[in-house]
Motif scaffolding. Structure first.
Motif: not given
Length: 519
Positions: A102, A475, A479, A492-493, A495, A497-499, A501-502
């Protein structure tokens, strides 16, 4: 203490240090001189037209060269190295191994503008022209590059320093950390070239009496290890005859020294490198000699020697062998006849072809093969490029540490002085690293990509998709692929934003499953 000290620090002028420095210069100069003869042959047959080591005159050098394969191949080698090793978009700064995933991704997005600034500085400089000249010297084994502050329109200025003008030496770690050369300068020019130079009374008097008189100076710069935790370089300008220092100061900081020395390959404790032209020089000399014999044989065939019977009629002093000439001969005499030498120049052509091919292969002239005949498939081109990458792999690793990384440190140092990038940015190899973007580096990355893909495919085939997803961090996989494929981090989003959205997807899935159960 900060690594970058913009203002040079004056050092004490110590006669003992001057004697020590002069002894080191003489020792380094002796090593340089012992290699001059072999280097001079490389320059004569491989870089025809450039002044050599045994005097600057070019008289007669062209008369001894009968084949241009080596000079053309050296030019191609320099172009290949510029293309595959030192492109203008030289490196990409990114987070190092000291950071977690991250933190690296977050830092990479902050470094996007810095990378663009470095690219702009190199693009607007004379980086391309001077690096080409350096790589010609690299074909012999060792190249030198000087990077100084630029003028209007360019922040940095690159200057190729030929091997004929520079003496160097190894440091404790085997890298080149000592650079020196002699200069003969007019007395009136010394303070123009070095405004801060302090001339003793004797030189001031000489300058007043005869400003055009030249004196021999030794200009040297070397790494100073007196403070182990500080990167610093000692600069010294010495009047050789009287052993007096005219200018003496210290540069501090990683990238503060403008001089860079780099080598193709070397053995053991050798100081100077061995380049492809250096190693293939025997082939170059044999080819040149064979071509000379072929031309001499052709001359005999076109303008042969003649023989005649001494019959008392033919007078060789009055005969002119020109068209429509009338030459008398005695009765029964054979007259003038050409002397048959049985010279067959075709025999040498076979050897010439093999030698030319060997020289071109050594200097990567035709790494894709001949352009004649059936065009190669994309796979064959890829395999040949991979083969070239494997041949240049070891030298590239050395060039990365001795050329690419020092260029980055020097350019960043100058950009910090100009205020373009923040002082706290430090490429230390742990928090921030400089990743080469040269095609040869990417060829090595392609092998890593193939290995990762094969591993993922094998896990999916043996464990099944569900277990493979448990074993493999999706992930982390994405990466790593982005890093190896040099994909810009800004697409790339993050970390976070990924969390987010997930989490939203999981909530939506739970709500959907709850609705189905309630129904």
């Amino acid at each position: 203490m900060q690594d970058y000290d913009i203002s040079p620090v004056r050092a004490d002028q110590d006669d003992k240090n001057i004697d020590r420095d002069l002894k080191r210069f003489e020792a380094a100069h002796e090593v340089w001189r012992n290699n001059n003869d072999r280097w001079d042959e490389c320059y004569e047959f491989g870089m025809t037209g450039r002044p050599g080591f045994n005097g600057g005159s070019l008289d007669g050098r062209f008369d001894r060269v009968f084949d241009d394969t080596a000079p053309q191949s050296v030019g191609t080698f320099a172009s290949r190295m510029q293309q595959f090793v030192l492109p203008t978009r030289l490196v990409r700064l990114e987070g190092g191994s000291k950071l977690d995933a991250k933190q690296r991704l977050s830092l990479n997005k902050k470094l996007v503008q810095v990378n663009e600034d470095i690219y702009a500085v190199l693009r607007d400089s004379n980086f391309g022209t001077q690096s080409y000249e350096c790589f010609q010297d690299l074909s012999v084994g060792t190249g030198f590059l000087k990077i100084e502050h630029g003028s209007i329109g360019s922040m940095v200025n690159f200057a190729s320093v030929p091997l004929t003008d520079m003496v160097t030496d190894n440091g404790p770690d085997g890298s080149l950390d000592y650079f020196a050369h002699t200069r003969n300068e007019k007395l009136q020019d010394i303070n123009i070239i070095w405004p801060n130079a302090e001339l003793p009374e004797e030189l001031l008097k000489k300058r007043n009496d005869n400003p055009l008189e030249k004196i021999e100076l030794i200009e040297m710069e070397y790494r100073d290890y007196s403070s182990p935790n500080i990167i610093q370089y000692q600069y010294r300008l010495i009047w050789k005859k009287e052993k007096k220092s005219l200018l003496d100061f210290t540069r501090r900081g990683r990238g503060s020294s403008p001089l860079i020395g780099f080598r193709w390959s070397k053995a053991g404790k050798e100081v100077y490198g061995r380049g492809p032209l250096y190693t293939t020089l025997p082939n170059v000399k044999v080819l040149n000699l064979v071509r000379q014999y072929i031309l001499e044989g052709a001359e005999l065939a076109l303008q042969p020697m003649f023989q005649y019977e001494d019959d008392g009629v033919i007078n060789p002093d009055t005969i002119e062998l020109v068209p429509r000439a009338m030459i008398p001969k005695g009765r029964g005499s054979s007259g003038i006849e050409p002397l048959i030498t049985n010279t067959d120049t075709r025999l040498g052509q076979f050897e010439v072809s093999e030698l030319r091919q060997a020289i071109k292969e050594a200097l990567f002239h035709d790494y894709l093969g001949s352009t004649e005949g059936t065009p190669m498939s994309a796979r064959e081109v890829s395999e040949r490029a991979a083969e070239m990458a494997s041949k240049v792999g070891a030298p590239f690793n050395r060039l990365n540490s001795e050329l690419i990384q020092p260029i980055v440190h020097r350019v960043i140092y100058i950009m910090k002085e100009a205020g373009v990038i923040p002082d706290e940015l430090e490429v230390d190899g742990e928090t921030i690293v400089a990743v080469p973007l040269a095609p040869l580096a990417r060829a090595q990355q392609a092998e890593d990509l193939t290995a990762i893909d094969r591993y993922v495919e094998m896990m999916q085939a043996r464990l099944g998709p569900e277990m493979a997803n448990i074993v493999i961090d999706q992930f982390g996989y994405a990466d790593k692929m982005r890093e190896l494929m040099d994909v810009p981090p800004e697409i790339v989003r993050a970390p976070e934003q990924r969390d987010e959205i997930q989490a939203q997807m999981q909530q939506a899935l739970q709500a959907q499953m709850g609705g189905q159960n309630g129904g």
